[in-house]
Write a protein that holds these residues in place. Structure first.
Motif, PDB file in Angstrom:
ATOM      1  N   ARG A 179      -1.651  30.303 -19.021  1.00  0.00           N
ATOM      2  CA  ARG A 179      -0.490  30.817 -20.125  1.00  0.00           C
ATOM      3  C   ARG A 179       0.597  31.973 -21.226  1.00  0.00           C
ATOM      4  N   GLN A 180       0.689  32.885 -20.335  1.00  0.00           N
ATOM      5  CA  GLN A 180       1.290  34.147 -20.443  1.00  0.00           C
ATOM      6  C   GLN A 180       2.824  33.867 -19.494  1.00  0.00           C
ATOM      7  N   GLU A 181       2.006  34.019 -17.890  1.00  0.00           N
ATOM      8  CA  GLU A 181       3.155  33.250 -17.218  1.00  0.00           C
ATOM      9  C   GLU A 181       4.134  31.776 -17.814  1.00  0.00           C
ATOM     10  N   LEU A 239       5.284  31.364 -20.827  1.00  0.00           N
ATOM     11  CA  LEU A 239       5.345  31.669 -22.064  1.00  0.00           C
ATOM     12  C   LEU A 239       6.263  32.733 -21.678  1.00  0.00           C
ATOM     13  N   ARG A 240       6.130  33.286 -20.958  1.00  0.00           N
ATOM     14  CA  ARG A 240       7.214  33.905 -20.112  1.00  0.00           C
ATOM     15  C   ARG A 240       8.376  33.208 -19.527  1.00  0.00           C
ATOM     16  N   PRO A 285       9.752  37.783 -26.837  1.00  0.00           N
ATOM     17  CA  PRO A 285       8.122  38.288 -26.829  1.00  0.00           C
ATOM     18  C   PRO A 285       7.843  39.674 -27.564  1.00  0.00           C
ATOM     19  N   ASN A 319       5.266  37.963 -31.048  1.00  0.00           N
ATOM     20  CA  ASN A 319       3.508  37.555 -30.922  1.00  0.00           C
ATOM     21  C   ASN A 319       2.892  38.729 -30.366  1.00  0.00           C
ATOM     22  N   GLU A 358      -1.291  39.768 -29.564  1.00  0.00           N
ATOM     23  CA  GLU A 358      -2.131  39.247 -28.449  1.00  0.00           C
ATOM     24  C   GLU A 358      -2.475  37.438 -28.958  1.00  0.00           C
ATOM     25  N   ALA A 359      -2.616  37.368 -27.609  1.00  0.00           N
ATOM     26  CA  ALA A 359      -2.924  35.713 -27.787  1.00  0.00           C
ATOM     27  C   ALA A 359      -4.131  35.364 -28.455  1.00  0.00           C
TER      28      ALA A 359
END
Lengths: 250, 279
Positions: free
Chosen positions: A72-74, A76-77, A166, A169, A171-172
């Motif tokens: 997810r984080q990768e 989203l970036r 970024p 947002n 914390e996930a």
């Protein structure tokens, strides 16, 4: 597993189709025999710019399996970078530049269905969500799940949404919620953006059966538009972009 | 239910800004740097409000006409106060305002760096209105002018979200007690409710800003109390939007700010989904 996904969408009354800022994946009627299936809806926020673009990037990424919790984080970036490069491809007037600096915002609701009996296991579904788009699982006339919102009073105009910026947002673990369950043959899943979901849950809370209006085989593009026009006209639905992704499975 | 009309391009709402340009606005502005006058404070306040309103209505590379705006100055003369190509206009769609600042200054601003810190950034600061300080404070006359502008507007958009009048002043009217002129202004209405009159009081009095109070007990002088008394209560949906944005506003809160800014008000207006993590 045989999946039939049928998308319906309509811009806010008074807006053009080009101004529609929800997104869904698949965008066209899709019929597929497979051991897994992914679909999503997203709702770009009216008050932010280029939010339709952002919503589209999110549903496509979910549909292609790149927004799983591990990646997810990768992902989203990478999506944030794509959004920025598309937005800054051309010079913008001062106000558009200032607004774009805040980023675009969107909800995201993704559903993954699987049948492990072909690939080994049971019939399962998993959903993840940020914001106020809503999934309802129906079996006949029974609501089995409503996710992430169960109570129509929880809808408001200030949801926490995924941002292309970024810095906006959280914390996930604060933003993303997930839910899973099992399905049976002929279950229906309705993925709805907030205005439609709010109407649906409100009617269900009053003892009505709103799903009947959404599962009617007559709900072609014309009649979906008529239904939404009627609900807006009589004040039962807020004027907003509307998206329904109706998924049936057997 | 009043104050619930949808604001759209087909059914826009409007703002009228009343700007005190009297000689007393040359005095130092209490809450800030003593080198700055109240006229500078007023000019910054109105330019910032217009900028926030333009950005709120910006969508992609265009501006949607959710609002029309009037800026009326009062001092030596009472009348439209835009400078540049909009000079002389008494009601202008927000898209034209965004496209026509007289000039754009570069200013430095500290912004969130996304990692818990602040970083200084160059920002554009468009100018539609210049500081002026000359003559008396004909606030009653200004409110009468605003009433005329709004009567015409309301006949064109009778079902609109009610117009919002923001009066920016140091509070000392020289053409009588403005209470009855304010009452008349607030008595105008669309089918969705009465005109809202908000007051931004910029004073030489030093002290912290007071935002949207529900009583006048903490206000420092009679002018502040008079302006508070003339200010409309915040409608419930604006109050709840303010609360969702983290502002402590009580049920009786009025549209009155002392020595502060009113840009926050722009955030409270509903033109569609506003993310809670957008600041």
């Amino acid at each position: 597993m045989h999946v039939y996904a049928d998308p319906f969408w309509l811009p806010k009354q008074g807006n053009t189709e080009e101004e529609y800022e929800d997104a869904c994946c698949p965008r066209k009627v899709t019929e597929r025999a497979s051991c897994s299936f992914r679909c999503a809806v997203a709702d770009g926020a009216t008050e932010t710019s280029f939010s339709g673009l952002w919503a589209g990037l999110l549903v496509q990424a979910f549909g292609s399996g790149r927004l799983t919790s591990k990646r997810r984080q990768e992902t989203l970036r990478s999506l944030q970078g794509r959004w920025l490069s598309q937005v800054s491809a051309h010079p913008l007037p001062w106000f558009a530049e200032e607004k774009a600096r805040c980023g675009a915002f969107s909800s995201l609701l993704g559903l993954e269905l699987g049948e492990a009996s072909i690939c080994g296991g049971g019939r399962w579904w998993r959903a993840c969500a940020v914001g106020d788009s809503c999934l309802v699982q129906m079996r006949g006339d029974a609501i089995l799940s409503s996710f992430p919102i169960r109570d129509s009073r929880a809808f408001n105009n200030r949801p926490l949404l995924l941002s292309s910026n970024p810095g906006r947002n959280k914390e996930a673990t604060t933003m993303w919620t997930s839910r899973g369950g099992t399905w049976e043959s002929e279950d229906a899943f309705y993925l709805m953006t907030d205005a439609l979901a709010c109407w649906f849950l409100t009617e269900a809370e009053k003892g009505q059966q709103p799903w009947r209006r959404l599962r009617d085989p007559q709900t072609g593009d014309g009649t979906f538009a008529e239904l939404i026009a009627e609900l807006r006209r009589n004040g039962r639905m807020r004027n907003d972009d509307v998206t329904l992704l109706r998924v049936t499975v057997d | 239910m009043p104050y619930s009309a949808e604001i759209s391009r087909n059914q826009p709402s409007c703002f009228v800004f009343l700007i005190d340009r009297s000689g007393s606005m040359e005095d130092a502005f209490g809450a800030g740097d003593s080198a700055r006058t109240k006229a500078d404070g007023v000019a910054d306040a109105i330019n910032r409000l217009l900028q926030n309103l333009v950005i709120k209505c910006a969508k992609e590379d265009a501006i949607r006409d959710y609002y029309h705006v009037s800026v009326i100055g009062y001092g030596d003369k009472t009348g439209p106060a835009f400078v540049g190509s909009l000079a002389g206009r008494d009601m202008v769609p927000i898209s034209e305002i965004g496209a026509s600042p007289a000039r754009i200054e570069e200013r430095r601003k500290k912004v969130d760096d996304g990692a818990g810190g602040l970083v200084e950034q160059s920002v554009r600061f468009p100018i539609w209105f210049e500081p002026v300080a000359s003559g008396g404070t004909p606030m009653c006359q200004a409110m009468g002018t605003a009433a005329g502008v709004l009567e015409r507007w309301l006949s064109q958009y009778p079902d609109c979200f009610p117009p919002i009048v923001i009066n920016i002043t140091d509070g000392e009217a020289t053409d009588g007690d403005p209470t009855s002129a304010a009452d008349k202004l607030r008595s105008l209405s669309s089918s969705d409710g009465n005109v809202l009159l908000f007051n931004l009081h910029l004073s030489s009095h030093r002290g912290p800003s007071i935002d949207f109070p529900d009583n006048d007990a903490g206000l420092p002088d009679k002018y502040a109390r008079l302006l508070f008394g003339m200010s409309s209560p915040l409608p419930s949906h604006i109050r709840s939007a303010a609360q969702q944005e983290g502002y402590a506003v009580s049920d009786g809160a009025r549209g009155f700010v002392f020595n502060g800014g009113m840009e926050s008000l722009i955030k409270f207006l509903d033109i569609g989904t506003r993310p809670s993590n957008l600041r």
